[in-house]
Scaffold this active site. Structure first.
Site, PDB file in Angstrom:
ATOM      1  N   ASN A   1      -4.226  -1.883   5.281  1.00 18.80           N
ATOM      2  CA  ASN A   1      -3.166  -1.563   4.327  1.00 18.80           C
ATOM      3  C   ASN A   1      -2.528  -0.266   4.806  1.00 18.80           C
ATOM      4  O   ASN A   1      -3.054   0.821   4.574  1.00 18.80           O
ATOM      5  CB  ASN A   1      -3.794  -1.410   2.935  1.00 18.80           C
TER       6      ASN A   1
ATOM      7  N   ARG B   1      -1.530  -6.069   4.732  1.00 14.97           N
ATOM      8  CA  ARG B   1      -0.751  -6.081   3.498  1.00 14.97           C
ATOM      9  C   ARG B   1       0.694  -5.700   3.849  1.00 14.97           C
ATOM     10  O   ARG B   1       0.928  -4.669   4.484  1.00 14.97           O
ATOM     11  CB  ARG B   1      -1.308  -5.056   2.523  1.00 14.97           C
TER      12      ARG B   1
ATOM     13  N   HIS C   1       2.544  -6.510  -6.401  1.00 10.56           N
ATOM     14  CA  HIS C   1       1.130  -6.688  -6.773  1.00 10.56           C
ATOM     15  C   HIS C   1       0.724  -8.166  -6.759  1.00 10.56           C
ATOM     16  O   HIS C   1      -0.228  -8.567  -7.424  1.00 10.56           O
ATOM     17  CB  HIS C   1       0.829  -6.170  -8.204  1.00 10.56           C
TER      18      HIS C   1
ATOM     19  N   ARG D   1       6.318   6.217 -12.975  1.00 10.66           N
ATOM     20  CA  ARG D   1       7.578   5.447 -13.039  1.00 10.66           C
ATOM     21  C   ARG D   1       7.913   5.095 -14.481  1.00 10.66           C
ATOM     22  O   ARG D   1       7.030   4.763 -15.262  1.00 10.66           O
ATOM     23  CB  ARG D   1       7.464   4.144 -12.234  1.00 10.66           C
TER      24      ARG D   1
ATOM     25  N   GLU E   1      -7.998  -6.770  -4.021  1.00 11.24           N
ATOM     26  CA  GLU E   1      -6.883  -7.165  -3.156  1.00 11.24           C
ATOM     27  C   GLU E   1      -7.327  -7.359  -1.714  1.00 11.24           C
ATOM     28  O   GLU E   1      -6.831  -8.236  -1.018  1.00 11.24           O
ATOM     29  CB  GLU E   1      -5.752  -6.136  -3.273  1.00 11.24           C
TER      30      GLU E   1
END
Ligand code: ADP
Length: 413
Positions: free
Chosen positions: A10, A94, A183, A244, A392
């Protein structure tokens, strides 16, 4: 010797996280992270998990991703898992943005790299780093297949009416403006695990997944396929997140530019880095917010309430989208650990069949059970509510391994 191991990479703009997995039993052989790439104080931290050895940490200046990956390769070699090891079946990467082009994991070749590059304008912070990770890994081992696993892929099944913004169609098409969602690897994994927890095949279950980490997103999954998700063109839309804003009236942007005199970049930074929980109360860590709420801090209480109210609205919306809901699954840092968020998000939703068992919600399983999916709704509830720890890396490894096994030795490019 059969190749049954997958290295998951990743690659972020200044970090590379990695895990080496043995697919014969899904176990983790090694894991680590290189941080602050490109800075003087960069460092690598490596855990040889299979041998139970001590974590090794080293500060060294890694000027770029190539230097970082060479260090990862050296650490793995020290444990006997070099990148040249014939047991390595593939490297799974990823990749944040796959646009509309990539609907599934994809074996990397030059055309795939060019397409990921073409998507950079849609993910200017992420795709360049993901690309650098792939090209470097290819240089270090040109023989092992490289597979790109996209954060957006799971959401490409959304019907057009969910993916489309109500914008002038020609403008939207020309500039590829639509809802992509992110995601996806987590939403795919968690929705499948939630179905398994109910003893159902994913094709028989309707699941609402709430991925609540630093970034946060919700998705509505019907019969194993995503039909709606809260993040949009970028990860800014939807739920309130650590820093955010999630949903705001788009006219807020015009107002801040025209009336407050901010630059477009300034508003971008405000909405992505100085909003959300952080903007509301100065903290983006839910643990700290819980602590402050306990002390009677009003800003923290408001931040918590705004966060939970937004979450509740999305749960309600996705109940409406799905019609029949079999499970609501909470995952990621906040979703897996915060009983107060889960309780407040579902409070007063009994009319929709959503109920919690307080003791189950508060329970903190220890030891080997801590990573397992668990029900937190009462026995016999119309809708199952579950905590499903996400993984993940395992999902990327499984998708990667499935692809190279399917393609056979021809996958080796
Ligand atoms: P990322 O999006 O960075 O992968 P994670 O899924 O690891 O994030 O989630 C990180 C967040 O999880 C932290 O910022 C914190 O708010 C939250 N978190 C972690 N542990 C707890 C806890 N025990 N209670 C409440 N929130 C927690």
């Amino acid at each position: 010797m059969t190749a049954t191991r997958v290295l998951v990479l990743n690659s972020g703009s200044s970090s590379v996280k990695y895990q080496l997995l043995e697919m014969a039993d899904g176990s983790r052989l090694a894991a680590g992270i290189v941080e602050r790439i490109g800075e003087k104080q960069s460092r690598i931290s490596h855990s040889p998990l299979a041998s139970g050895g001590e974590r090794r940490e080293r500060a060294e200046e890694f000027a770029n991703h190539e230097a970082a990956l060479r260090a990862v390769s050296r650490e793995l070699e020290t444990d006997g898992y070099g990148l040249e090891d014939p047991r390595l079946a593939a490297i799974g990467h990823r990749v944040v943005h796959g646009g509309q082009a990539f609907t599934r994991p994809t074996l990397v070749d030059d055309a795939v790299l060019a397409e990921i590059e073409r998507l950079i304008p849609l993910a200017p912070l992420h795709n360049p780093a993901n690309l650098e990770g792939i090209t470097t890994a290819r240089t270090l081992n040109p023989r092992v297949p490289q597979v790109a696993v996209f954060d957006t892929a799971f959401h490409t099944t959304m019907p057009e009416h969910a993916a489309r913004y109500a914008l002038d169609a020609a403008t939207a098409d020309e500039h590829r403006v639509r809802r992509y969602g992110f995601h996806g690897t987590s939403h795919a994994y968690v929705s499948r695990k939630a179905a398994e927890l109910l003893g159902k095949d994913p094709s028989e279950a309707n699941v609402i997944v709430l991925h609540l980490g630093n970034g946060a997103s919700a998705s509505a999954v019907r019969a194993g396929r995503c039909v709606d998700t809260s993040m949009g063109l970028t990860p800014l839309e939807g739920l309130v997140m650590g820093t955010r804003s999630g949903d705001v009236d788009p006219a807020v942007v015009f107002h801040l530019v025209r009336v407050a005199g901010m630059s477009v970049d300034g508003v971008d930074e405000l909405l992505n880095k100085r909003s959300g929980l952080m903007g509301l109360c100065g903290d983006n860590d839910m643990r700290e917010i819980h602590r402050r709420v306990e002390e009677g801090d009003e800003a923290a209480k408001l931040a918590f309430d705004v966060y939970v109210h937004r979450l509740k609205k999305y749960i309600g919306a996705y109940c409406a989208v799905l019609g029949r809901v079999d499970a609501v699954a909470f995952t990621a840092g906040v979703g897996e650990n915060s009983a107060p968020v889960r309780r407040a998000a579902l409070e007063g939703m009994e009319g929709l069949g959503l109920r919690l068992d307080d003791a189950r919600n508060e329970a903190r399983p220890q030891g080997p059970d801590s990573g397992k999916p668990r029900l937190i709704s009462p026995e016999g509830a119309r809708v199952a509510v579950a905590v499903v720890p996400t993984d993940e890396e395992l999902e990327i490894a499984q998708q990667t391994y499935a692809l190279v096994s399917e393609e056979g030795p021809g996958a080796r490019r």
